[in-house]
Design a protein around this motif. Structure first.
Motif, PDB file in Angstrom:
ATOM      1  N   VAL A   1       0.711  -1.461   0.176  1.00  0.00           N
ATOM      2  CA  VAL A   1       0.105   0.023  -0.369  1.00  0.00           C
ATOM      3  C   VAL A   1       0.457   0.959   0.343  1.00  0.00           C
ATOM      4  O   VAL A   1       2.259   1.550   1.119  1.00  0.00           O
ATOM      5  N   VAL A   2       0.471   2.368  -0.856  1.00  0.00           N
ATOM      6  CA  VAL A   2       1.367   3.161  -0.597  1.00  0.00           C
ATOM      7  C   VAL A   2       1.043   4.554  -0.472  1.00  0.00           C
ATOM      8  O   VAL A   2       1.126   5.591  -0.167  1.00  0.00           O
ATOM      9  N   SER A   3      -0.075   4.710  -0.807  1.00  0.00           N
ATOM     10  CA  SER A   3      -1.236   5.718  -0.419  1.00  0.00           C
ATOM     11  C   SER A   3      -3.231   4.887   0.119  1.00  0.00           C
ATOM     12  O   SER A   3      -3.217   4.034  -0.357  1.00  0.00           O
ATOM     13  N   ALA A   4      -3.537   5.431   1.175  1.00  0.00           N
ATOM     14  CA  ALA A   4      -4.621   5.368   1.999  1.00  0.00           C
ATOM     15  C   ALA A   4      -5.237   6.315   2.290  1.00  0.00           C
ATOM     16  O   ALA A   4      -5.043   7.239   3.092  1.00  0.00           O
ATOM     17  N   GLU A   5      -7.038   6.522   1.972  1.00  0.00           N
ATOM     18  CA  GLU A   5      -7.752   7.937   2.421  1.00  0.00           C
ATOM     19  C   GLU A   5      -9.185   6.716   2.530  1.00  0.00           C
ATOM     20  O   GLU A   5      -9.417   6.300   2.061  1.00  0.00           O
ATOM     21  N   PRO A   6      -9.695   7.698   3.822  1.00  0.00           N
ATOM     22  CA  PRO A   6     -11.426   7.607   3.961  1.00  0.00           C
ATOM     23  C   PRO A   6     -11.778   7.457   2.754  1.00  0.00           C
ATOM     24  O   PRO A   6     -11.248   8.047   1.858  1.00  0.00           O
TER      25      PRO A   6
ATOM     26  N   ILE B   1     -12.096   2.347   2.373  1.00  0.00           N
ATOM     27  CA  ILE B   1     -11.042   2.961   2.626  1.00  0.00           C
ATOM     28  C   ILE B   1     -10.672   2.866   1.241  1.00  0.00           C
ATOM     29  O   ILE B   1     -10.540   1.714   0.288  1.00  0.00           O
ATOM     30  N   LYS B   2      -9.770   3.937   0.212  1.00  0.00           N
ATOM     31  CA  LYS B   2      -9.863   3.966  -0.895  1.00  0.00           C
ATOM     32  C   LYS B   2      -8.065   3.632  -0.619  1.00  0.00           C
ATOM     33  O   LYS B   2      -7.191   4.070  -0.085  1.00  0.00           O
ATOM     34  N   LEU B   3      -7.361   2.743  -1.231  1.00  0.00           N
ATOM     35  CA  LEU B   3      -6.017   2.436  -1.548  1.00  0.00           C
ATOM     36  C   LEU B   3      -5.224   2.505  -3.222  1.00  0.00           C
ATOM     37  O   LEU B   3      -6.105   2.245  -3.826  1.00  0.00           O
ATOM     38  N   ALA B   4      -3.857   2.386  -2.993  1.00  0.00           N
ATOM     39  CA  ALA B   4      -3.404   2.581  -4.269  1.00  0.00           C
ATOM     40  C   ALA B   4      -2.290   2.521  -3.735  1.00  0.00           C
ATOM     41  O   ALA B   4      -1.617   1.834  -2.432  1.00  0.00           O
ATOM     42  N   ILE B   5      -2.177   0.258  -4.298  1.00  0.00           N
ATOM     43  CA  ILE B   5      -0.929  -0.456  -3.854  1.00  0.00           C
ATOM     44  C   ILE B   5      -0.197  -0.999  -5.088  1.00  0.00           C
ATOM     45  O   ILE B   5      -0.292  -0.997  -6.319  1.00  0.00           O
ATOM     46  N   ASP B   6       0.957  -0.672  -5.015  1.00  0.00           N
ATOM     47  CA  ASP B   6       1.879  -1.264  -6.068  1.00  0.00           C
ATOM     48  C   ASP B   6       2.326  -2.270  -5.984  1.00  0.00           C
ATOM     49  O   ASP B   6       2.810  -3.430  -4.823  1.00  0.00           O
ATOM     50  N   PHE B   7       2.066  -3.365  -7.050  1.00  0.00           N
ATOM     51  CA  PHE B   7       2.203  -4.842  -7.287  1.00  0.00           C
ATOM     52  C   PHE B   7       3.457  -4.711  -7.763  1.00  0.00           C
ATOM     53  O   PHE B   7       3.724  -5.805  -8.468  1.00  0.00           O
ATOM     54  N   GLY B   8       4.641  -3.662  -7.913  1.00  0.00           N
ATOM     55  CA  GLY B   8       5.751  -3.574  -9.305  1.00  0.00           C
ATOM     56  C   GLY B   8       5.935  -3.772 -10.263  1.00  0.00           C
ATOM     57  O   GLY B   8       4.397  -3.323 -10.771  1.00  0.00           O
ATOM     58  N   GLU B   9       6.830  -3.766 -11.047  1.00  0.00           N
ATOM     59  CA  GLU B   9       7.187  -3.473 -12.621  1.00  0.00           C
ATOM     60  C   GLU B   9       5.655  -3.830 -13.644  1.00  0.00           C
ATOM     61  O   GLU B   9       5.358  -3.188 -14.004  1.00  0.00           O
TER      62      GLU B   9
ATOM     63  N   GLY C   1       2.239  -2.801 -11.533  1.00  0.00           N
ATOM     64  CA  GLY C   1       2.409  -1.333 -11.505  1.00  0.00           C
ATOM     65  C   GLY C   1       1.080  -1.142  -9.974  1.00  0.00           C
ATOM     66  O   GLY C   1       0.734  -1.646  -9.485  1.00  0.00           O
ATOM     67  N   VAL C   2       1.312   0.200 -10.262  1.00  0.00           N
ATOM     68  CA  VAL C   2      -0.201   0.951  -8.796  1.00  0.00           C
ATOM     69  C   VAL C   2      -1.196   0.658  -9.186  1.00  0.00           C
ATOM     70  O   VAL C   2      -1.847   1.005 -10.587  1.00  0.00           O
ATOM     71  N   LYS C   3      -2.135   0.042  -8.301  1.00  0.00           N
ATOM     72  CA  LYS C   3      -3.111  -0.066  -8.574  1.00  0.00           C
ATOM     73  C   LYS C   3      -4.230   0.705  -7.628  1.00  0.00           C
ATOM     74  O   LYS C   3      -3.709   0.243  -6.924  1.00  0.00           O
ATOM     75  N   ARG C   4      -5.528   0.847  -7.843  1.00  0.00           N
ATOM     76  CA  ARG C   4      -6.979   1.773  -6.810  1.00  0.00           C
ATOM     77  C   ARG C   4      -7.147   0.560  -6.306  1.00  0.00           C
ATOM     78  O   ARG C   4      -7.898  -0.428  -7.071  1.00  0.00           O
TER      79      ARG C   4
ATOM     80  N   LEU D   1     -11.525  -1.872  11.054  1.00  0.00           N
ATOM     81  CA  LEU D   1     -10.028  -2.299  12.014  1.00  0.00           C
ATOM     82  C   LEU D   1      -9.317  -1.346  11.627  1.00  0.00           C
ATOM     83  O   LEU D   1      -8.721  -2.133  12.518  1.00  0.00           O
ATOM     84  N   TYR D   2      -9.058  -0.741  10.391  1.00  0.00           N
ATOM     85  CA  TYR D   2      -8.314  -0.605   9.951  1.00  0.00           C
ATOM     86  C   TYR D   2      -8.144   1.104   9.714  1.00  0.00           C
ATOM     87  O   TYR D   2      -9.509   1.267   9.335  1.00  0.00           O
ATOM     88  N   THR D   3      -7.386   2.020   9.781  1.00  0.00           N
ATOM     89  CA  THR D   3      -6.875   3.896   9.189  1.00  0.00           C
ATOM     90  C   THR D   3      -6.153   3.317   7.904  1.00  0.00           C
ATOM     91  O   THR D   3      -5.214   2.998   8.307  1.00  0.00           O
ATOM     92  N   PRO D   4      -6.525   4.356   7.346  1.00  0.00           N
ATOM     93  CA  PRO D   4      -5.747   4.944   6.384  1.00  0.00           C
ATOM     94  C   PRO D   4      -4.372   4.615   6.674  1.00  0.00           C
ATOM     95  O   PRO D   4      -3.388   4.748   6.009  1.00  0.00           O
ATOM     96  N   GLU D   5      -3.669   5.632   8.078  1.00  0.00           N
ATOM     97  CA  GLU D   5      -2.203   5.731   8.353  1.00  0.00           C
ATOM     98  C   GLU D   5      -1.457   4.532   8.672  1.00  0.00           C
ATOM     99  O   GLU D   5      -0.246   4.300   8.654  1.00  0.00           O
ATOM    100  N   GLU D   6      -2.638   3.901   9.109  1.00  0.00           N
ATOM    101  CA  GLU D   6      -1.710   2.425   9.301  1.00  0.00           C
ATOM    102  C   GLU D   6      -1.422   0.631   8.071  1.00  0.00           C
ATOM    103  O   GLU D   6      -0.694   0.391   8.740  1.00  0.00           O
TER     104      GLU D   6
END
Length: 123
Positions: free
Chosen positions: A30-35, A44-52, A55-58, A66-71
């Motif tokens: 996870v490279v970014s997360a926001e409510p 939570i909206k996630l941007a996840i890096d799956f490598g070369e 790439g990065v997918k949402r 159970l989770y906060t964006p920060e964690e």
């Protein structure tokens, strides 16, 4: 399609190994997360890096109970990367982040017990 969340439910119908291989589940960070308060269920909206290779997918994940964006930033998560994108409200979700329901039906993310490369495929 209805997913069975009852731990006492019998296994799903038997499928062939070739059918299993059609579902491409990869590890990403996870490279970014926001409510995502506009979602029907706490998400939570996630941007996840799956490598070369991928790439990065949402992803919109129903994990805000159970989770906060920060964690989540920096955490490895597993996701199905070969489903078609799905519109979730105003957000286009490109991958399905996977988890298991706890005793109360809240989503617990699936992750390896050791770090693996981004893009590693479940087999």
């Amino acid at each position: 399609m209805h997913l069975e969340h009852d731990p006492a439910a019998p296994a799903a119908d038997i499928i062939g190994f070739e059918d299993f291989l059609k579902v491409d589940i990869r590890m990403g960070t996870v490279v970014s997360a926001e409510p995502y308060p506009e979602a029907r269920k706490p998400s939570i909206k996630l941007a996840i890096d799956f490598g070369e290779g991928i790439g990065v997918k949402r992803s919109s994940a129903q994990i805000a109970v159970l989770y906060t964006p920060e964690e989540l930033v920096g955490r490895q998560v597993a996701a199905v990367v070969n489903f078609p994108p799905r519109q979730i409200g105003k957000f286009m979700s490109e991958v399905l982040t996977v988890g298991f329901p706890d005793e109360e039906g809240r989503v617990v993310l699936f992750a390896p017990d050791r770090k693996v490369p981004n893009g590693a495929r479940l087999f």
